[in-house]
Design a protein around this motif. Structure first.
Motif, PDB file in Angstrom:
ATOM      1  N   SER A 159       3.565  -3.656  -6.965  1.00  0.00           N
ATOM      2  CA  SER A 159       2.226  -3.367  -7.695  1.00  0.00           C
ATOM      3  C   SER A 159       2.561  -2.372  -8.823  1.00  0.00           C
ATOM      4  N   ARG A 160       1.901  -2.614  -9.856  1.00  0.00           N
ATOM      5  CA  ARG A 160       1.840  -1.585 -11.090  1.00  0.00           C
ATOM      6  C   ARG A 160       1.757  -0.197 -10.576  1.00  0.00           C
ATOM      7  N   TYR A 170      10.544   0.474 -15.038  1.00  0.00           N
ATOM      8  CA  TYR A 170      10.728   0.231 -13.528  1.00  0.00           C
ATOM      9  C   TYR A 170      12.222   0.255 -13.293  1.00  0.00           C
ATOM     10  N   THR A 187       6.434  -6.444 -13.337  1.00  0.00           N
ATOM     11  CA  THR A 187       6.192  -6.117 -11.802  1.00  0.00           C
ATOM     12  C   THR A 187       7.072  -7.131 -10.935  1.00  0.00           C
TER      13      THR A 187
END
Length: 330
Positions: A159-160, A170, A187
């Motif tokens: 999840s963001r 990320y 994501t």
């Protein structure tokens, strides 16, 4: 060295005497032009460049092939070499860049004879503007899930995260090593180059333009599909590590070997720490083990185990767990 508090006995490793070993490497020149390696490695494909912060870019590519072996990769920024890595790596961070600036990167593979591949296709990326007042880290990525794609790949989704300014990347970790990075708008990602029939533990961290990183996500374990020879897994499963007052408590399920597993090796921060031995019949199902730690609160430990199999060999490692020592424990 950790000290057991209750539970099984601990077998201390014997002191080893260092042995000096000398070897002579004989190189024989065969002479003859036909023996020279003149073949270039293949051109690196799948090059990507992701701005990880206002001053750094993460460059990745797919491994090249060679008639002998690829020994390294060189990364270029508009024709100027900016980074070199060994042949086993296919990613690198390029640092000390200017904020809010466009860059173009190419990658070339190199072999032991010095042959360079053709440059890869150029990939463009622009670093974000600086955020000097950004001191807040992004939130922890939640909902991390993993699914195996056959025996050598996996797909991760999460999840963001949120950030007071914005998430720019990320970072994906396998145990304590960063193996991949994707943009802040992504994501999901696909991880390749895994081994068949092997258990992996992944975590994700969010990062912003000021290089603030979030806490690790909750780890997710994944076992890749079996190789051609199949066979049961040999890694302990379900490992949990919990900080207790003055120590760390571990619990796990030994592998199903058809016989009781009487010994496990414990590794802390990637280094062998001790052997856990049950002197009598090992307990069935989930087992527990507690060891004392003397380091100050906030100290971070990475823990993993492997079992001694009935044939005397050591099995595969469990998924790794990370635990932080607290002031009072649980």
């Amino acid at each position: 060295m950790p000290v057991v508090r209750g539970g099984p006995t601990v077998q201390r490793p014997p002191t080893l005497t260092a042995l000096a070993v000398s070897a002579a490497l004989l190189l024989t020149a065969c002479g003859g032009e036909e023996d020279k390696d003149t073949e270039r490695p293949s051109t690196p494909a799948g090059v990507t460049a992701q701005a990880g912060s206002a001053t750094s870019v993460h460059v990745m590519w797919e491994p090249s092939s060679d008639n002998k072996a690829v020994t390294g990769y060189d990364v270029f920024q508009k024709g100027e070499k900016v980074k070199s890595v060994q042949g086993g790596r296919s990613m690198v961070d390029v640092d000390r860049l200017a904020p809010a600036t466009a860059y173009s990167f190419t990658v070339r593979a190199r072999d032991a004879a010095g042959n360079l591949s053709e440059p890869s296709a150029a990939i463009s990326v622009t670093t974000p503007a600086p955020t000097p007042d950004d001191h807040g880290a992004p939130s922890r990525p939640a909902g991390l899930r993993a699914s195996a794609e056959g025996s050598r790949a996996a797909v991760l989704t999460w999840s963001r995260s949120t950030d007071d300014v914005g998430v720019t990347a990320y970072d994906i970790y396998q145990e304590d090593s960063r193996i991949h990075s994707v943009g802040g708008g992504e994501t999901t990602t696909r991880i390749t180059g895994l081994r068949p029939g092997t258990i992996y533990s992944f975590t994700v961290r969010a990062r912003d333009a000021a290089e603030n990183s979030s806490p690790d996500s909750v780890p997710v374990d994944l076992t890749t599909g079996a190789g051609p020879d199949g066979g049961a897994g040999t890694a302990p499963t379900g490992l949990r590590a919990t900080a207790r007052k003055g120590g760390i408590e571990l619990s796990w399920t030994p592998p199903d070997t058809g016989e009781p597993v009487r010994e496990h090796q414990l590794y802390l921060n990637g280094e062998f720490a001790t052997t856990i031995v049950w002197g009598a019949q090992p307990p069935p199902g989930t087992v527990t083990y507690t060891f004392t730690v003397m380091d100050k609160p906030g100290t971070r430990y990475s823990v993993k185990l492997r079992a001694k199999l009935p044939d005397g060999k050591w099995g595969d490692f469990s998924a790794q767990r990370t635990v932080v020592v607290t002031a009072g424990g649980a």
